[in-house]
Design a protein around this motif. Structure first.
Motif, PDB file in Angstrom:
ATOM      1  N   PHE A   1       0.627  -0.862  -0.683  1.00 24.53           N
ATOM      2  CA  PHE A   1      -0.219  -0.256  -0.183  1.00 24.53           C
ATOM      3  C   PHE A   1       1.162   1.585  -0.003  1.00 24.53           C
ATOM      4  O   PHE A   1       1.539   1.062   0.297  1.00 24.53           O
ATOM      5  N   SER A   2       0.462   2.534  -0.303  1.00 20.95           N
ATOM      6  CA  SER A   2       1.070   3.464  -0.965  1.00 20.95           C
ATOM      7  C   SER A   2       0.545   4.540  -0.367  1.00 20.95           C
ATOM      8  O   SER A   2      -0.925   4.674  -0.089  1.00 20.95           O
TER       9      SER A   2
ATOM     10  N   SER B   1      -0.043   8.773   0.779  1.00 24.37           N
ATOM     11  CA  SER B   1      -0.170   9.932  -0.325  1.00 24.37           C
ATOM     12  C   SER B   1      -0.697  11.254   0.306  1.00 24.37           C
ATOM     13  O   SER B   1      -1.824  10.926   0.490  1.00 24.37           O
TER      14      SER B   1
ATOM     15  N   ALA C   1      -3.967  10.535  -2.738  1.00 22.26           N
ATOM     16  CA  ALA C   1      -4.425   9.532  -2.439  1.00 22.26           C
ATOM     17  C   ALA C   1      -6.048  10.360  -1.576  1.00 22.26           C
ATOM     18  O   ALA C   1      -6.797   9.529  -1.618  1.00 22.26           O
TER      19      ALA C   1
ATOM     20  N   ASN D   1      -7.871   8.019  -5.525  1.00 23.74           N
ATOM     21  CA  ASN D   1      -7.701   7.120  -4.375  1.00 23.74           C
ATOM     22  C   ASN D   1      -8.043   5.813  -4.357  1.00 23.74           C
ATOM     23  O   ASN D   1      -8.674   4.467  -3.759  1.00 23.74           O
TER      24      ASN D   1
ATOM     25  N   PRO E   1      -5.671   1.935  -6.772  1.00 22.02           N
ATOM     26  CA  PRO E   1      -4.640   1.486  -6.818  1.00 22.02           C
ATOM     27  C   PRO E   1      -4.429   2.250  -8.991  1.00 22.02           C
ATOM     28  O   PRO E   1      -3.717   1.887  -9.940  1.00 22.02           O
TER      29      PRO E   1
ATOM     30  N   ASN F   1      -4.250   6.221  -9.097  1.00 16.16           N
ATOM     31  CA  ASN F   1      -3.412   6.705  -8.262  1.00 16.16           C
ATOM     32  C   ASN F   1      -2.305   7.262  -8.591  1.00 16.16           C
ATOM     33  O   ASN F   1      -1.650   5.936  -9.524  1.00 16.16           O
TER      34      ASN F   1
ATOM     35  N   TYR G   1       1.102   7.270  -7.918  1.00 16.56           N
ATOM     36  CA  TYR G   1       2.494   6.964  -7.029  1.00 16.56           C
ATOM     37  C   TYR G   1       1.727   5.788  -7.421  1.00 16.56           C
ATOM     38  O   TYR G   1       2.978   4.616  -7.664  1.00 16.56           O
ATOM     39  N   MET G   2       1.019   4.744  -7.768  1.00 13.47           N
ATOM     40  CA  MET G   2       0.797   3.546  -7.278  1.00 13.47           C
ATOM     41  C   MET G   2       1.225   2.948  -8.478  1.00 13.47           C
ATOM     42  O   MET G   2       2.114   2.211  -8.946  1.00 13.47           O
TER      43      MET G   2
ATOM     44  N   VAL H   1      -4.045   2.394  -1.695  1.00 13.78           N
ATOM     45  CA  VAL H   1      -3.656   3.536  -1.396  1.00 13.78           C
ATOM     46  C   VAL H   1      -4.816   4.130  -0.589  1.00 13.78           C
ATOM     47  O   VAL H   1      -5.879   3.859  -0.398  1.00 13.78           O
TER      48      VAL H   1
END
Ligand SMILES: Cc1cc2nc3c(=O)[nH]c(=O)nc-3n(C[C@H](O)[C@H](O)[C@H](O)COP(=O)(O)O)c2cc1C
Length: 173
Positions: free
Chosen positions: A84-85, A87, A90, A96, A98, A101, A103-104, A120
């Motif tokens: 899980f990420s 931020s 998110a 919000n 995967p 997002n 970053y994911m 996320v």
């Protein structure tokens, strides 16, 4: 009962806080849980499942995360696992999941390990906990993304119900 390892890559301790919350939820369902920072991970072979949580700083997960994954790819792939990420991005309803997002998506394009269970979570914002430079950078980003800019803002954007659901998915993994 499974022995679950929760690894966190956390700069200010918030991802660790999410791990502690998950531990409480998992232990309430008779799971045995160990939490470790990325810098002090015990031997993975001792665990039935492993999950990694990592926060975003200046647009990236820490390089040490990718190094750890490369060094432990075989073990990570041999047992049920997930990622899980955490931020501020998110917190936004359109960013919000995967799939939505960035970053994911960035993580999945850079990581040799491709875990099935992904999530996320919105992170925390604590302007007074940052140095002046970081505070100003983040206030500027918040201004652009229509978030709070009051320098006394201290808020957690985490949807804890979503964390509860993730705990359940960890048990079922
Ligand atoms: C210096 C700094 C830079 C950050 N950069 C980003 C960013 O680029 N994008 C984002 O969505 N969140 C960003 N954040 C927010 C963090 O991801 C969020 O506060 C998270 O909860 C931090 O978790 P940690 O305490 O486990 O590191 C940043 C936070 C700090 C302090």
């Amino acid at each position: 009962m499974s022995h679950i390892l929760l690894i966190h890559s956390s700069v200010h301790g918030y991802t660790q806080k999410i791990c502690e919350y998950l531990k409480g939820k998992l232990e309430a369902q008779q799971q045995h849980v160990t939490i470790a920072p990325l810098s002090e991970v015990p031997e993975l072979a001792k665990f039935d499942k492993v999950f990694i949580g990592a926060s975003i700083r200046h647009g990236k997960h820490r390089p040490a995360l990718y190094q750890f994954i490369e060094d432990h790819r075989k073990e990570l792939e041999s047992i049920p696992s997930g990622f899980f990420s955490v931020s501020l991005v998110a917190r936004k309803p359109l960013k919000n999941t995967p799939q939505t997002n960035m970053y994911m998506q960035q993580f999945l394009s850079q990581s040799v390990w491709q875990p099935k269970l992904l999530q996320v979570f919105g992170g925390n914002l604590d302007y007074q906990g940052y140095g002046a430079m970081d505070r100003n950078i983040i206030r500027f980003i918040m201004w652009i993304t229509k978030g709070p800019t009051d320098p006394n803002t201290k808020v957690e954007f985490t949807d804890w119900q979503k964390v509860d659901e993730f705990a359940q998915q960890m048990i079922e993994a």
